[in-house]
Design a protein around this motif. Structure first.
Motif, PDB file in Angstrom:
ATOM      1  N   LEU A 196     -69.717  18.231 -12.969  1.00 44.79           N
ATOM      2  CA  LEU A 196     -68.606  18.829 -13.719  1.00 44.79           C
ATOM      3  C   LEU A 196     -67.322  18.112 -13.628  1.00 44.79           C
ATOM      4  CD1 LEU A 196     -69.158  22.409 -12.628  1.00 44.79           C
ATOM      5  CD2 LEU A 196     -69.616  21.503 -14.659  1.00 44.79           C
ATOM      6  N   THR A 197     -67.165  17.408 -12.678  1.00 41.81           N
ATOM      7  CA  THR A 197     -65.890  16.447 -12.307  1.00 41.81           C
ATOM      8  C   THR A 197     -66.231  15.271 -13.354  1.00 41.81           C
ATOM      9  OG1 THR A 197     -65.655  16.975 -10.095  1.00 41.81           O
ATOM     10  CG2 THR A 197     -64.818  14.913 -10.751  1.00 41.81           C
ATOM     11  N   PHE A 243     -64.550  12.701 -18.363  1.00 43.55           N
ATOM     12  CA  PHE A 243     -64.890  12.109 -19.784  1.00 43.55           C
ATOM     13  C   PHE A 243     -63.987  12.642 -20.661  1.00 43.55           C
ATOM     14  CE2 PHE A 243     -67.428  12.547 -23.521  1.00 43.55           C
ATOM     15  CZ  PHE A 243     -67.568  10.911 -23.749  1.00 43.55           C
ATOM     16  N   PHE A 244     -63.772  13.946 -20.649  1.00 45.32           N
ATOM     17  CA  PHE A 244     -63.005  14.746 -21.779  1.00 45.32           C
ATOM     18  C   PHE A 244     -61.749  14.584 -21.715  1.00 45.32           C
ATOM     19  CE2 PHE A 244     -67.187  16.650 -22.626  1.00 45.32           C
ATOM     20  CZ  PHE A 244     -67.303  16.389 -23.812  1.00 45.32           C
ATOM     21  N   PHE A 245     -60.939  14.619 -20.324  1.00 39.21           N
ATOM     22  CA  PHE A 245     -59.590  14.817 -20.058  1.00 39.21           C
ATOM     23  C   PHE A 245     -58.914  13.683 -19.383  1.00 39.21           C
ATOM     24  CE2 PHE A 245     -61.684  19.084 -19.792  1.00 39.21           C
ATOM     25  CZ  PHE A 245     -61.394  19.436 -20.982  1.00 39.21           C
ATOM     26  N   PHE A 269     -56.414  20.704 -18.087  1.00 42.70           N
ATOM     27  CA  PHE A 269     -57.840  21.308 -18.526  1.00 42.70           C
ATOM     28  C   PHE A 269     -58.816  21.276 -17.559  1.00 42.70           C
ATOM     29  CE2 PHE A 269     -55.674  20.387 -22.576  1.00 42.70           C
ATOM     30  CZ  PHE A 269     -55.728  21.696 -23.151  1.00 42.70           C
ATOM     31  N   PRO A 270     -58.745  20.330 -16.712  1.00 44.00           N
ATOM     32  CA  PRO A 270     -59.784  20.418 -15.466  1.00 44.00           C
ATOM     33  C   PRO A 270     -59.799  21.625 -14.437  1.00 44.00           C
ATOM     34  CG  PRO A 270     -59.403  18.273 -15.568  1.00 44.00           C
ATOM     35  CD  PRO A 270     -58.462  18.972 -16.691  1.00 44.00           C
TER      36      PRO A 270
END
Length: 143
Positions: free
Chosen positions: A88-89, A94-96, A102-103
């Motif tokens: 999840l980290t 990758f996205f943020f 957002f995390p």
């Protein structure tokens, strides 16, 4: 009937207590794990192994950098088996990237899913009153 109102009120209050976490910055392990993913903290770690902090592959480099003290034992290993949290980290990074909002939102959504799961589990095995109290206690727990 009172249990539904108490449960709803308790969970809303717990959600409000958790809300400030959305604006918290990254801290400590957040930076180390992102550096592991980018290969800046030797060696590069895979998406499921971000909780392996010290082992045979990086102990020497960490000693050389002063990240662990000179008196560290030659076989020190510090790692935790947390593949889901690690994945999840990795997805968050990758996205943020290094953004924190957002995390933290992602974590808050997982918290809400966990609270819902606890409610469903408790409700299945306990009367409504104790299930509501247990769920509210879980929602406020610092873990």
């Amino acid at each position: 009937m009172w249990t539904r109102a108490a449960l709803a009120g308790g969970l809303i209050l717990a959600g409000l207590v958790e809300l400030p976490t959305l604006h918290a910055p990254l801290a400590l392990d957040d930076y180390a794990q992102r550096a592991m993913l980018e290969g800046q903290l030797t060696p590069r770690r895979n998406a499921f192994d971000l909780f392996a902090y010290v082992d045979d592959t990086n102990r020497g480099a960490l000693l050389d950098r002063g990240a662990i003290p000179w008196w560290t034992g030659p076989r020190l290993a510090l790692r935790f088996f947390r593949p889901l949290a690690s994945a999840l980290t990795s997805i968050d990074h990758f996205f943020f990237g290094y953004g924190a909002f957002f995390p933290h939102l992602h974590s808050l959504l997982w918290w809400a899913v966990a609270v819902l799961g606890v409610w469903l589990l408790f409700r299945r095995w306990l009367p409504a009153g104790p299930a509501a109290v247990g769920t509210i206690a879980f929602a406020f727990a610092p873990s």
